[in-house]
Motif scaffolding. Structure first.
Motif, PDB file in Angstrom:
ATOM      1  N   GLN A  91      -1.934   1.823 -12.779  1.00 39.44           N
ATOM      2  CA  GLN A  91      -1.853   3.233 -13.119  1.00 39.44           C
ATOM      3  C   GLN A  91      -2.955   3.856 -13.830  1.00 39.44           C
ATOM      4  O   GLN A  91      -3.284   4.731 -14.007  1.00 39.44           O
ATOM      5  CB  GLN A  91      -0.711   3.600 -13.890  1.00 39.44           C
ATOM      6  N   HIS A 132       3.023   0.877  -0.441  1.00 39.92           N
ATOM      7  CA  HIS A 132       3.480   1.681  -1.658  1.00 39.92           C
ATOM      8  C   HIS A 132       2.265   2.690  -2.090  1.00 39.92           C
ATOM      9  O   HIS A 132       2.742   3.949  -2.520  1.00 39.92           O
ATOM     10  CB  HIS A 132       3.381   0.682  -2.773  1.00 39.92           C
ATOM     11  N   THR A 133       1.093   2.296  -1.855  1.00 39.73           N
ATOM     12  CA  THR A 133      -0.041   3.461  -2.082  1.00 39.73           C
ATOM     13  C   THR A 133       0.132   4.706  -1.201  1.00 39.73           C
ATOM     14  O   THR A 133       0.105   5.866  -1.740  1.00 39.73           O
ATOM     15  CB  THR A 133      -1.326   2.818  -1.782  1.00 39.73           C
ATOM     16  N   VAL A 191      -2.607  -4.283  -6.169  1.00 37.33           N
ATOM     17  CA  VAL A 191      -1.415  -4.977  -6.936  1.00 37.33           C
ATOM     18  C   VAL A 191       0.004  -4.589  -6.053  1.00 37.33           C
ATOM     19  O   VAL A 191       1.008  -5.740  -6.068  1.00 37.33           O
ATOM     20  CB  VAL A 191      -1.068  -4.192  -8.113  1.00 37.33           C
ATOM     21  N   LYS A 192       0.027  -3.462  -5.655  1.00 38.94           N
ATOM     22  CA  LYS A 192       1.605  -3.043  -5.180  1.00 38.94           C
ATOM     23  C   LYS A 192       1.391  -2.935  -3.620  1.00 38.94           C
ATOM     24  O   LYS A 192       2.544  -2.839  -2.868  1.00 38.94           O
ATOM     25  CB  LYS A 192       1.894  -1.328  -5.608  1.00 38.94           C
ATOM     26  N   LEU A 212      -4.192   0.387  -7.193  1.00 42.26           N
ATOM     27  CA  LEU A 212      -2.821   0.027  -6.440  1.00 42.26           C
ATOM     28  C   LEU A 212      -2.443  -0.662  -5.354  1.00 42.26           C
ATOM     29  O   LEU A 212      -1.620  -1.206  -5.166  1.00 42.26           O
ATOM     30  CB  LEU A 212      -2.170   1.675  -6.170  1.00 42.26           C
ATOM     31  N   CYS A 267       2.869   6.816  -2.600  1.00 42.62           N
ATOM     32  CA  CYS A 267       2.371   7.455  -3.926  1.00 42.62           C
ATOM     33  C   CYS A 267       1.144   8.600  -3.661  1.00 42.62           C
ATOM     34  O   CYS A 267       1.409   9.630  -4.311  1.00 42.62           O
ATOM     35  CB  CYS A 267       1.581   6.257  -4.727  1.00 42.62           C
TER      36      CYS A 267
END
Lengths: 60, 303
Positions: B144, B214-215, B209-210, B206, B218
């Motif tokens: 984040q 997921h990015t 990691v995700k 992001l 987001c």
């Protein structure tokens, strides 16, 4: 007038004339930049002072 | 001796010192700071206005220099940043730090002298936020990082407004919010196709990691939050129709670009099969978006 020698041992011992010239060119560039920045800063402070004095009616 | 090592031994050029200020990033900082100043309902002496913009620029550059000093270890690992003056050995880390600190202090002092203490205080907070909160704390800690760290880049219009008026009202706070919510989709679009570099350096971006899927989600979510935030100045009557229509049209286009990123041809992990063409397009558009949106603010106020 000959170019001044760079003040490092390495430069005096191992640099070729072309390398030495490049070193001097870079140093000159840095010095001109510093001169420009300092002169600009002085002018800026002078201009701010004039404006502030004018705003508060202490000059004219 | 390699070309790079030899170049380092000869010392930095003037442009190396200027590169420490991250001049490409400064463009947006100068522009948004100037807009904050222009839309303020106060006439400001041109000399003081230019000084205020100069201070915002120098402060942002100083924060960038300190960032380069702190991040020199990961900059050396990442391909995109490995040729920067510190990892390339052309500028000593201590020199870069001193350069950044001196410029930061001078920019705040001159801002206080030329304008007012509110603007100088916000300027100092923005530098501290970027250096301590983003660079030293969040960047290497959490995916984040961009969300909270993005606030550092949102300060310029507030500083510009404060320099002109001496206070902070709803409009500059909304401009802050616009840049705050614009930063994640802007930066994550970039990180979708530059995540390899961050992964090598161990920066928890992001996509690293995700994952890419997921990015993409987001990016869409933050774009959908951004659009109503950009409309708020018009809805609350702080800016007029020129701005309102611009925000609506630009926002609709941004959503369309984010939609294309979300539904880009991808594998089951969300990795693009099109060399991230939609993400590249979204990144480029996001820059244009902010320039036009803030330009519309100024046009709306001046017309």
């Amino acid at each position: 007038m000959p170019e001044p020698m760079p003040r490092t041992e390495l430069a005096e011992s191992t640099w070729t004339p072309a390398e030495r010239a490049e070193f001097i060119r870079r140093r000159r560039g840095r010095n001109w930049l510093l001169l420009g920045v300092l002169a600009g800063f002085c002018l800026l402070i002078y201009a701010i002072a004039l404006v502030k004095l004018h705003e508060y009616g202490q000059m004219w | 001796m390699s070309e790079t090592a030899f170049s380092a031994e000869l010392g930095a050029t003037a442009s190396d010192w200027l590169a420490l200020l991250k001049p490409r990033v400064l463009t947006l900082v100068v522009f948004t700071g100037a807009i904050g100043l222009v839309i303020a309902p106060v006439h400001m002496n041109p000399v003081l206005a230019i000084t205020a913009i100069l201070c915002i620029t120098v402060a942002a550059g100083a924060a960038g220099a300190i960032n380069m000093w702190y991040d020199r270890d990961i900059d050396a690992i990442m391909k995109r940043t490995s040729t920067r003056p510190i990892p390339a050995g052309r500028i000593a880390p201590g020199g870069a730090l001193a350069f950044g600190v001196i410029l930061a202090v001078l920019s705040v002092l001159v801002m206080a002298m030329a304008t007012n203490l509110v603007a100088a205080a916000v300027l100092a907070i923005s530098i501290a936020f970027y250096v301590f909160i983003y660079t030293m704390w969040l960047k290497r800690l959490t995916p984040q990082n961009i969300v909270i760290g993005g606030a550092a880049g949102a300060f310029p219009p507030v500083i510009g407004w404060a320099a002109a008026t001496g206070n902070i009202t709803a409009l500059p706070i909304l401009l802050f919010a616009i840049i705050f919510f614009w930063t994640p989709p802007h930066f994550w679009a970039l990180s979708l196709y530059a995540s390899g570099d961050y992964e090598r350096a161990g920066v928890p971006m992001l996509p690293v990691v995700k994952g890419a899927r997921h990015t993409r989600i987001c990016i869409m979510v933050y774009t959908l939050i951004l659009v109503p935030v950009t409309l708020a100045p018009f809805v609350f009557g702080l800016l007029g129709r020129i701005y309102g229509v611009s925000a609506l049209v630009l926002g609709a286009l941004f959503v369309a670009y984010s939609w294309r990123v979300l539904y880009d041809a991808q594998d089951e992990r969300g990795v693009s099969l099109t060399r991230n063409a939609p993400a590249r397009a979204a990144f480029k558009y996001s820059i244009l978006y902010l320039f036009i949106l803030f330009g519309a603010c100024a046009v709306d106020r001046l017309v």
